[in-house]
Scaffold this active site. Structure first.
Site, PDB file in Angstrom:
ATOM      1  N   ASP A   1      89.380  44.128  16.729  1.00  0.00           N
ATOM      2  CA  ASP A   1      88.584  43.767  17.435  1.00  0.00           C
ATOM      3  C   ASP A   1      87.532  43.256  17.653  1.00  0.00           C
ATOM      4  O   ASP A   1      87.164  42.834  16.798  1.00  0.00           O
ATOM      5  CB  ASP A   1      88.840  44.880  18.379  1.00  0.00           C
ATOM      6  CG  ASP A   1      87.709  45.620  19.845  1.00  0.00           C
ATOM      7  OD1 ASP A   1      86.866  44.840  20.124  1.00  0.00           O
ATOM      8  OD2 ASP A   1      87.746  45.978  20.178  1.00  0.00           O
TER       9      ASP A   1
ATOM     10  N   GLU B 240      67.508  71.125  15.284  1.00  0.00           N
ATOM     11  CA  GLU B 240      68.835  70.752  15.623  1.00  0.00           C
ATOM     12  C   GLU B 240      68.699  70.184  14.697  1.00  0.00           C
ATOM     13  O   GLU B 240      68.923  68.673  14.946  1.00  0.00           O
ATOM     14  CB  GLU B 240      69.246  71.251  16.959  1.00  0.00           C
ATOM     15  CG  GLU B 240      69.337  72.057  17.446  1.00  0.00           C
ATOM     16  CD  GLU B 240      69.379  71.888  19.072  1.00  0.00           C
ATOM     17  OE1 GLU B 240      70.707  70.770  20.023  1.00  0.00           O
ATOM     18  OE2 GLU B 240      70.465  72.460  19.574  1.00  0.00           O
ATOM     19  N   PRO B 241      68.665  70.245  13.496  1.00  0.00           N
ATOM     20  CA  PRO B 241      68.443  68.830  12.084  1.00  0.00           C
ATOM     21  C   PRO B 241      70.036  67.977  12.206  1.00  0.00           C
ATOM     22  O   PRO B 241      70.622  69.304  12.164  1.00  0.00           O
ATOM     23  CB  PRO B 241      67.950  69.342  11.477  1.00  0.00           C
ATOM     24  CG  PRO B 241      67.614  70.761  10.837  1.00  0.00           C
ATOM     25  CD  PRO B 241      68.117  71.300  12.478  1.00  0.00           C
ATOM     26  N   GLY B 242      69.808  67.071  12.628  1.00  0.00           N
ATOM     27  CA  GLY B 242      71.130  66.650  12.020  1.00  0.00           C
ATOM     28  C   GLY B 242      72.063  65.971   9.980  1.00  0.00           C
ATOM     29  O   GLY B 242      71.741  66.368   9.377  1.00  0.00           O
ATOM     30  N   ARG B 243      71.479  64.573  11.345  1.00  0.00           N
ATOM     31  CA  ARG B 243      71.062  63.515   9.828  1.00  0.00           C
ATOM     32  C   ARG B 243      70.059  64.003   8.800  1.00  0.00           C
ATOM     33  O   ARG B 243      70.410  63.824   7.607  1.00  0.00           O
ATOM     34  CB  ARG B 243      70.072  62.435  10.268  1.00  0.00           C
ATOM     35  CG  ARG B 243      70.524  61.389   9.720  1.00  0.00           C
ATOM     36  CD  ARG B 243      68.877  60.155  10.421  1.00  0.00           C
ATOM     37  NE  ARG B 243      70.032  60.009  11.864  1.00  0.00           N
ATOM     38  CZ  ARG B 243      70.873  58.769  12.619  1.00  0.00           C
ATOM     39  NH1 ARG B 243      71.097  58.549  10.909  1.00  0.00           N
ATOM     40  NH2 ARG B 243      71.366  58.653  13.403  1.00  0.00           N
TER      41      ARG B 243
ATOM     42  N   TYR C 164      76.848  60.647  10.169  1.00  0.00           N
ATOM     43  CA  TYR C 164      77.322  60.127  12.025  1.00  0.00           C
ATOM     44  C   TYR C 164      78.649  58.657  11.003  1.00  0.00           C
ATOM     45  O   TYR C 164      77.659  57.805  11.423  1.00  0.00           O
ATOM     46  CB  TYR C 164      75.979  59.213  12.745  1.00  0.00           C
ATOM     47  CG  TYR C 164      75.384  60.880  13.132  1.00  0.00           C
ATOM     48  CD1 TYR C 164      75.889  61.341  13.741  1.00  0.00           C
ATOM     49  CD2 TYR C 164      74.331  60.465  13.073  1.00  0.00           C
ATOM     50  CE1 TYR C 164      75.703  63.088  14.782  1.00  0.00           C
ATOM     51  CE2 TYR C 164      73.309  61.880  13.185  1.00  0.00           C
ATOM     52  CZ  TYR C 164      73.764  62.575  14.682  1.00  0.00           C
ATOM     53  OH  TYR C 164      72.981  63.525  14.644  1.00  0.00           O
TER      54      TYR C 164
ATOM     55  N   GLY D 229      66.068  64.689  15.188  1.00  0.00           N
ATOM     56  CA  GLY D 229      65.771  63.396  14.845  1.00  0.00           C
ATOM     57  C   GLY D 229      64.827  63.282  14.278  1.00  0.00           C
ATOM     58  O   GLY D 229      64.537  62.030  13.609  1.00  0.00           O
TER      59      GLY D 229
ATOM     60  N   HIS E 111      65.177  66.121  22.899  1.00  0.00           N
ATOM     61  CA  HIS E 111      65.124  65.601  21.796  1.00  0.00           C
ATOM     62  C   HIS E 111      64.755  64.045  21.832  1.00  0.00           C
ATOM     63  O   HIS E 111      64.667  63.624  22.953  1.00  0.00           O
ATOM     64  CB  HIS E 111      67.127  65.297  22.018  1.00  0.00           C
ATOM     65  CG  HIS E 111      67.638  64.554  20.964  1.00  0.00           C
ATOM     66  ND1 HIS E 111      66.804  63.912  19.663  1.00  0.00           N
ATOM     67  CD2 HIS E 111      67.967  66.158  19.927  1.00  0.00           C
ATOM     68  CE1 HIS E 111      67.466  64.253  18.406  1.00  0.00           C
ATOM     69  NE2 HIS E 111      68.912  64.905  18.905  1.00  0.00           N
TER      70      HIS E 111
ATOM     71  N   LYS F  19      77.860  67.709  14.662  1.00  0.00           N
ATOM     72  CA  LYS F  19      78.368  66.089  14.724  1.00  0.00           C
ATOM     73  C   LYS F  19      77.824  64.972  13.939  1.00  0.00           C
ATOM     74  O   LYS F  19      78.496  64.948  13.413  1.00  0.00           O
ATOM     75  CB  LYS F  19      77.876  66.332  16.385  1.00  0.00           C
ATOM     76  CG  LYS F  19      76.943  65.802  16.018  1.00  0.00           C
ATOM     77  CD  LYS F  19      75.740  65.975  17.564  1.00  0.00           C
ATOM     78  CE  LYS F  19      76.140  66.159  19.067  1.00  0.00           C
ATOM     79  NZ  LYS F  19      74.727  66.987  18.860  1.00  0.00           N
TER      80      LYS F  19
ATOM     81  N   SER G 257      67.433  59.755  17.473  1.00  0.00           N
ATOM     82  CA  SER G 257      67.657  60.324  16.272  1.00  0.00           C
ATOM     83  C   SER G 257      67.220  59.118  15.172  1.00  0.00           C
ATOM     84  O   SER G 257      66.881  58.346  16.209  1.00  0.00           O
ATOM     85  CB  SER G 257      69.578  60.088  16.247  1.00  0.00           C
ATOM     86  OG  SER G 257      70.006  60.252  14.902  1.00  0.00           O
TER      87      SER G 257
END
Ligand SMILES: Cc1ncc(COP(=O)(O)O)c(C=O)c1O
Length: 391
Positions: free
Chosen positions: A343, A275-278, A372, A240, A200, A72, A203
């Site tokens: 908006d 589960e590293p993302g960033r 992200y 995170g 988790h 993601k 983040s």
């Protein structure tokens, strides 16, 4: 043309307290080169060599912890291919992420389905494609998974503190101590293979102690599982791991000191993953957009970018403090920054100190923006999605 501070970011005194290892960012020279080809719309410029280095640094810091990238954060296939080449596994939230990975040749056994709430249809599809591991954080989800795939390997997501995380994730997911017993009992009753624990810490987590608490809580759940006759064998310490923006962060090596010490207490047959993302993709990219126009409203200065909260910059609205660079060198004044849509929620930040001479047409550069950003973008109001370009 010179971006303010772009090439010369030195650690501040506060950084030195936290950082034991230099953080690397995409070289700004590449951004200038990319702009020589012209500008059509906002884009993310990604350097895959930085992704490689981050994957290697993560593994070196925590040799017992196998990273499984959170798709993601940035699902661009070139990013995924780089991580596959580095031997990183994956964590998914949906079956389109699953298809993306399978299409790139990732074995289903290396893909963890870590979204605690999955539709029956998605579960059936994932099971048919060979996914083995599924998360849950409720008795109902356990029953749902077991009814679709009786031999599924399951891991329970537990609540853990998100103190000091810029993007807290506690509250929506994570079972509490009082409910775990019921989940374990149900697994025993159904003969389900409840085999792991995950959590988790939130983040962009700047507090390594959250991992220590999570691992200690997981250890207690393992004890309960064993007592109930289950065979725990997976600890998933989630995502995170933070990246450098404006606030000081603990380096991955400092987090690793806490994690390595805590997991040393676990039996050797417990497989440990994260589960590293960033962490794996942020530093590898600059986000580049442009000022559509400026205005003075009620005495306050506003600038409108061609990418706002719908165009990739949504994390600013939740308090993530990006460094924002421009080529102007005038004295700083407080600006309100908004996106291009009609908006009223599309306002990124107020009182951001930026040069007073910023004008329509100027470029805006956001370093360490590989995670992200493009992944969040929508073309609400008809504005185009940002491009992803590789160095
Ligand atoms: C289940 C799960 N794992 C991992 C991650 C990645 O987190 P981060 O990008 O902070 O490392 C997320 C992010 O939301 C998540 O929901």
């Amino acid at each position: 043309m010179q971006a303010r501070n772009a090439a010369l970011r030195r650690p501040s005194e506060a950084d030195a307290v936290f950082d034991t290892h230099p953080e690397v960012s995409l070289d700004f020279r590449h951004v200038r080169e990319a702009l020589q080809d012209g500008y059509q719309k906002p884009f993310l410029l990604v350097d895959s060599s930085i992704i490689r280095n981050k994957a290697r640094r993560f593994k070196a810091a925590m040799p017992r912890v196998q990273p499984h990238y959170a798709v993601k954060a940035n699902p661009d296939p070139r990013v995924l291919r780089t991580l596959i080449e580095e031997g990183v596994g994956f964590e998914i939230a949906s079956i389109s992420e699953l298809d993306l990975l399978l299409g790139l040749g990732v074995p289903a056994a290396e893909i963890f389905y870590s979204n605690p709430m999955k539709s029956r249809a998605y579960l059936e599809y994932a099971a048919s494609r060979g996914v083995e591991w599924y998360v849950l954080d409720s008795v109902e989800e356990l029953r749902k998974i077991a009814s679709v795939k009786p031999d599924a390997k399951m891991y329970v997501r537990i609540d853990t503190p998100n103190i000091g995380s810029d993007w807290p994730l506690a509250g929506k997911f994570g079972t509490h101590a009082a409910e775990i017993r019921g989940i374990i009992d149900e697994a025993v009753t159904l003969g389900a293979d409840l085999a792991g624990v995950t959590f988790h810490v939130g983040s962009q987590c700047r507090n390594p102690q959250n991992w220590r608490v999570g691992i200690e809580r997981a250890g207690k759940v393992f004890d309960d599982m064993r007592r109930a006759g289950l065979a725990p064998r997976l600890l998933n310490i989630g995502g995170g791991y933070p990246v450098r923006h404006l606030k000081p962060i603990p380096s991955i090596e400092i987090i690793a000191d806490v994690v390595n010490e805590a997991i040393a207490e676990l039996p050797h047959d417990i497989r440990v993953m994260a589960e590293p993302g960033r962490y794996l993709v942020s530093d590898a990219a600059y986000f580049v957009c442009r000022v559509v126009g400026t205005a003075t409203r009620n005495g306050k200065r506003w600038m409108y970018w061609d990418a706002g909260m719908f165009g990739g910059m949504i994390e600013i609205t939740e308090g993530l403090r990006y460094e924002i660079l421009s080529d102007r060198r005038g004295p700083s004044i407080p600006w309100s920054i908004a996106g291009p849509t009609c908006d009223s929620v599309d306002i990124l930040v107020h009182e951001e100190m930026l040069p007073e001479d910023i004008q329509e047409g100027d470029y805006i550069y956001v370093p360490n923006a590989g995670a992200y950003t493009t992944a969040y973008a929508s073309n609400f109001n008809g504005f185009p999605l940002p491009d992803v370009k590789m160095v």
